[in-house]
Scaffold this active site. Structure first.
Site, mmCIF file in Angstrom:
data_model
loop_
_atom_site.group_PDB
_atom_site.id
_atom_site.type_symbol
_atom_site.label_atom_id
_atom_site.label_comp_id
_atom_site.label_asym_id
_atom_site.label_seq_id
_atom_site.Cartn_x
_atom_site.Cartn_y
_atom_site.Cartn_z
ATOM 1 N N LYS A 3 0.846 -1.201 0.000
ATOM 2 C CA LYS A 3 0.000 0.000 0.000
ATOM 3 C C LYS A 3 0.879 1.247 0.000
ATOM 4 C CE LYS A 3 -3.894 1.863 2.735
ATOM 5 N NZ LYS A 3 -4.727 1.617 3.929
ATOM 6 N N SER A 26 -9.580 1.441 3.473
ATOM 7 C CA SER A 26 -8.857 2.259 2.506
ATOM 8 C C SER A 26 -7.788 1.488 1.714
ATOM 9 C CB SER A 26 -8.171 3.418 3.249
ATOM 10 O OG SER A 26 -7.232 2.906 4.183
ATOM 11 N N SER A 64 -9.469 -0.907 7.679
ATOM 12 C CA SER A 64 -9.025 -0.633 6.305
ATOM 13 C C SER A 64 -8.410 -1.818 5.572
ATOM 14 C CB SER A 64 -8.020 0.523 6.296
ATOM 15 O OG SER A 64 -8.696 1.737 6.460
#
EC number: 6.3.5.7
Length: 527
Positions: free
Chosen positions: A76, A171, A195
């Site tokens: 990420k 997210s 997330s």
């Protein structure tokens, strides 16, 4: 080969059925083919091929570094990666290249993993849809799956097919989409209020949030220091355990990590669940929960019961306060953390030079989106001298009560809690954006954020497809630092439900044979 699990492909590399470079090239070509998903912000092609070549040399000498050697992974884009741009999907950090690796990234590379690229997210990881980053929203691979497309054909619909794609959740949506679309075998996400687990549920993969302090946060660009945990996204529970074995353990650069060094571990196969006690929190049966998710939840509880486990209803009485409490603490820590982005040392800097204050203000105005600015404003309001005791201190006290709820339940003999991960399956993007980010986050984090406030391990496991042909995940929550026990139970459950493989034939016509995977006879929650 790309449809296999991490452990299977690791065995194939050892046996010489495929080389690390061939595997890396297959993943790179698939990343390019699935570019429209917008899962990656940066593709580190040169770095990946170089790492794959190094790995190949080791395999030829018979000196493989372990299960992750030569395995393509994604990270990420809020983890620092030395020499590779790290943006947090924000204008504020566009062009920022860190001089060091996050500890978790370094540990993956030390084991020979091949870094395919940095994945997309909500700006600074603030959101639950992966729709709010400056590089645009991430599309859920299941939007293009045979399972979903076949169900859609039965419904009359006049709207444009292209605008009907589904969100990945967030997210860490880029990481979830990358794993789900077979472009890598494992990915790192971050988990502050769900997330990692939320997008895992929407993308039909396993999303694991370790106990707070088990895995180092050094190099993870912070959102909420007291809740952030690096998360692991894989296609099966065993793979998550393999990655955890590499990442876990003390880090001198993060004082909140446990003192013990990490060690790799294999999950044992549970054959008998009759000694287990599974708790079902009654407060999680909320009116907003879709009837389908509720039905899968109850079937899962029945499955444990039919196999001899003790399944009991438990109470977490302060659950109704948790989302408000989370909002106060999250925005307060965000306000503090975001102060570092001032245009002086790194990241974006505006052209205004009237005064330092004017430069600060304009830099932050240009660099942050409305969501980030909104959270900074709210957090600073809660931290004002006259509000501090009424908001921040009170929220800290409520947080303690929420953590104690879990302690009391686990002390009463419960081994693992079983809950939904999300209220429903993934929704179309056009429907998702009808609500603002804050409202959506408050709805979507309802089952996940209390775990972050209590620092417990939790894992979302895909159970079955909804009537629309979309994945539904359920969450298991364990005692603090009993991550191994939690994953062992999740592995047993995963084996029972045999979640179907995503069918993306049209996308991958040249490697479609991979996805014709035999279904094993097993209990299906569809029955």
């Amino acid at each position: 080969m790309l449809g296999r699990t991490l452990q299977e492909v690791s065995a194939a590399l050892k046996q010489g059925q495929i080389t690390p470079v061939e595997l890396c090239q297959k993943c790179l070509s698939l990343i390019k083919k699935t570019k429209f998903l917008n899962a990656y912000i940066t593709i580190s092609e040169e770095v990946a091929l170089k790492q794959a070549e190094e790995s190949e040399k080791r395999y030829k000498k018979g000196h493989s570094l372990g299960a992750l050697d030569g395995i393509p992974v994604a990270v990420k884009d809020n983890f620092s990666t030395s020499g590779i741009e790290t943006t947090c999907a924000s204008n504020m950090l566009k062009g920022y290249v860190p001089p060091y690796n996050a500890t978790v990234v370094q540990r993956l590379l030390d084991q020979g993993a091949v870094l395919m690229g940095k994945t997309n997210l909500d700006e600074f990881a603030m959101g639950s849809g992966s729709t709010d980053g400056v590089f645009g929203p991430v599309k859920n691979p299941w939007s293009y799956s045979k399972q979903y497309r076949e169900k859609r054909k039965q419904k009359p619909h006049g709207e444009n097919e292209d605008s009907n794609w589904l969100i990945t959740g967030g997210s860490s949506g880029g990481s979830a989409a990358a794993v789900s679309a077979f472009t890598c075998f494992a990915a790192l996400g971050s988990d502050t209020g769900g997330s990692t687990r939320n997008p895992a549920a929407h993308c039909g993969i396993v999303g694991f949030k370790p106990s707070y302090g088990l895995v180092s946060r050094h190099g993870l660009i912070p959102l909420v220091n007291s809740m952030d945990v690096p998360g692991i996204l894989t296609r099966c529970v065993d793979d998550a355990a393999t990655v955890l074995g590499v990442l876990a353990g003390h880090d001198p650069k993060d004082s909140t990590t446990i003192q013990d060094p990490g060690k790799p571990f294999m999950l044992s196969s549970l054959t008998d669940v009759s000694k287990l006690c599974i708790g079902i929190p009654k407060e999680y049966l909320v009116p907003e929960l879709s009837s389908e998710v509720r039905s899968f939840w109850s079937k899962a509880a029945n499955l444990f019961e039919s196999e001899g486990a003790k399944v009991i209803e438990v109470s977490l009485p302060h659950t109704s306060y948790s989302i408000v409490c989370y909002h106060v603490l999250c925005t307060s820590e965000v306000a503090s953390n975001m102060a570092r982005f001032d245009g002086l040392e790194y990241g974006h800097r505006c052209d205004i030079d009237v005064s330092t204050e004017a430069m600060y203000a304009a830099t932050r105005r240009e660099g942050f989106n409305d969501v980030v600015r909104g959270r900074i404003l709210a957090g600073n309001f809660f931290l004002l001298k006259e509000n501090y005791a009424n908001y921040f201190i009170k929220a800290q006290k409520v947080r303690r009560l929420i953590a104690n709820d879990f302690v009391n339940v686990f002390n009463s003999g419960v081994d693992v809690l079983l809950t939904p991960t999300t209220l429903s399956e993934a929704v179309p993007y056009l429907e998702f954006i009808k609500e603002d980010n804050r409202t959506r986050s408050a709805q979507d984090d309802i089952f996940t954020q209390a775990v972050n406030m209590a620092g417990l391990p939790a894992v979302s496991v895909p159970v079955a497809l909804s009537n629309q042909g979309l994945p539904v995940g359920l969450q298991f929550i364990g005692r603090a630092f009993c991550d191994q026990q939690l994953l062992t139970v999740a592995k047993w459950f995963e084996k029972q439900v045999q979640f179907p493989v995503i069918q993306l034939q049209e996308l991958m016509d040249d490697c479609s044979s991979v996805f014709e995977i035999e279904k094993l006879a097993s209990v299906s929650l569809k029955q």
